[in-house]
Design a protein around this motif. Structure first.
Motif, PDB file in Angstrom:
ATOM      1  N   VAL A   1      -6.222 -61.489 -10.126  1.00  0.00           N
ATOM      2  CA  VAL A   1      -6.709 -60.354 -10.907  1.00  0.00           C
ATOM      3  C   VAL A   1      -8.216 -60.289 -10.697  1.00  0.00           C
ATOM      4  O   VAL A   1      -8.901 -61.307 -10.842  1.00  0.00           O
ATOM      5  CB  VAL A   1      -6.389 -60.526 -12.408  1.00  0.00           C
ATOM      6  N   PRO A   2      -8.758 -59.119 -10.357  1.00  0.00           N
ATOM      7  CA  PRO A   2     -10.205 -59.012 -10.174  1.00  0.00           C
ATOM      8  C   PRO A   2     -10.957 -59.372 -11.465  1.00  0.00           C
ATOM      9  O   PRO A   2     -10.466 -59.125 -12.575  1.00  0.00           O
ATOM     10  CB  PRO A   2     -10.426 -57.538  -9.829  1.00  0.00           C
ATOM     11  N   VAL A   3     -12.137 -59.963 -11.299  1.00  0.00           N
ATOM     12  CA  VAL A   3     -12.949 -60.367 -12.456  1.00  0.00           C
ATOM     13  C   VAL A   3     -13.185 -59.194 -13.388  1.00  0.00           C
ATOM     14  O   VAL A   3     -13.064 -59.327 -14.614  1.00  0.00           O
ATOM     15  CB  VAL A   3     -14.293 -60.978 -11.989  1.00  0.00           C
TER      16      VAL A   3
ATOM     17  N   THR B   1      -7.896 -69.590 -23.777  1.00  0.00           N
ATOM     18  CA  THR B   1      -7.837 -68.920 -22.478  1.00  0.00           C
ATOM     19  C   THR B   1      -9.155 -68.234 -22.168  1.00  0.00           C
ATOM     20  O   THR B   1      -9.685 -68.346 -21.057  1.00  0.00           O
ATOM     21  CB  THR B   1      -6.686 -67.892 -22.456  1.00  0.00           C
ATOM     22  N   ILE B   2      -9.706 -67.525 -23.147  1.00  0.00           N
ATOM     23  CA  ILE B   2     -10.978 -66.833 -22.939  1.00  0.00           C
ATOM     24  C   ILE B   2     -12.088 -67.833 -22.640  1.00  0.00           C
ATOM     25  O   ILE B   2     -12.893 -67.617 -21.727  1.00  0.00           O
ATOM     26  CB  ILE B   2     -11.326 -65.942 -24.149  1.00  0.00           C
ATOM     27  N   ALA B   3     -12.132 -68.943 -23.375  1.00  0.00           N
ATOM     28  CA  ALA B   3     -13.149 -69.962 -23.131  1.00  0.00           C
ATOM     29  C   ALA B   3     -13.013 -70.532 -21.722  1.00  0.00           C
ATOM     30  O   ALA B   3     -14.016 -70.703 -21.011  1.00  0.00           O
ATOM     31  CB  ALA B   3     -13.044 -71.077 -24.170  1.00  0.00           C
ATOM     32  N   ALA B   4     -11.788 -70.819 -21.294  1.00  0.00           N
ATOM     33  CA  ALA B   4     -11.564 -71.363 -19.951  1.00  0.00           C
ATOM     34  C   ALA B   4     -11.985 -70.359 -18.878  1.00  0.00           C
ATOM     35  O   ALA B   4     -12.616 -70.732 -17.881  1.00  0.00           O
ATOM     36  CB  ALA B   4     -10.100 -71.741 -19.771  1.00  0.00           C
ATOM     37  N   LEU B   5     -11.657 -69.088 -19.086  1.00  0.00           N
ATOM     38  CA  LEU B   5     -12.069 -68.055 -18.136  1.00  0.00           C
ATOM     39  C   LEU B   5     -13.589 -67.942 -18.062  1.00  0.00           C
ATOM     40  O   LEU B   5     -14.156 -67.848 -16.972  1.00  0.00           O
ATOM     41  CB  LEU B   5     -11.462 -66.702 -18.531  1.00  0.00           C
TER      42      LEU B   5
END
Length: 51
Positions: free
Chosen positions: A17-19, A36-40
């Motif tokens: 998925v594009p950034v 998930t948001i923190a890891a991303l």
């Protein structure tokens, strides 16, 4: 991760998925899990994609 583990975690599809789309998905509330948001964000910061 096996298909069985993906199913248990609620993962229905895996692919690139594009950034810009990832950030848009967070903004739209499609990605809401804080872990998930923190890891991303950590990954994007490490890759120099965000500062």
């Amino acid at each position: 991760m096996t298909a069985s583990e993906q199913h248990r975690e609620g993962i229905s599809d895996v692919g690139p998925v594009p950034v810009s789309e990832v950030l848009a998905m967070i903004g739209r509330g499609e990605i809401r899990d804080a872990e998930t948001i923190a890891a991303l964000m950590l990954a994007l910061n490490h890759l120099g994609r965000i500062t």
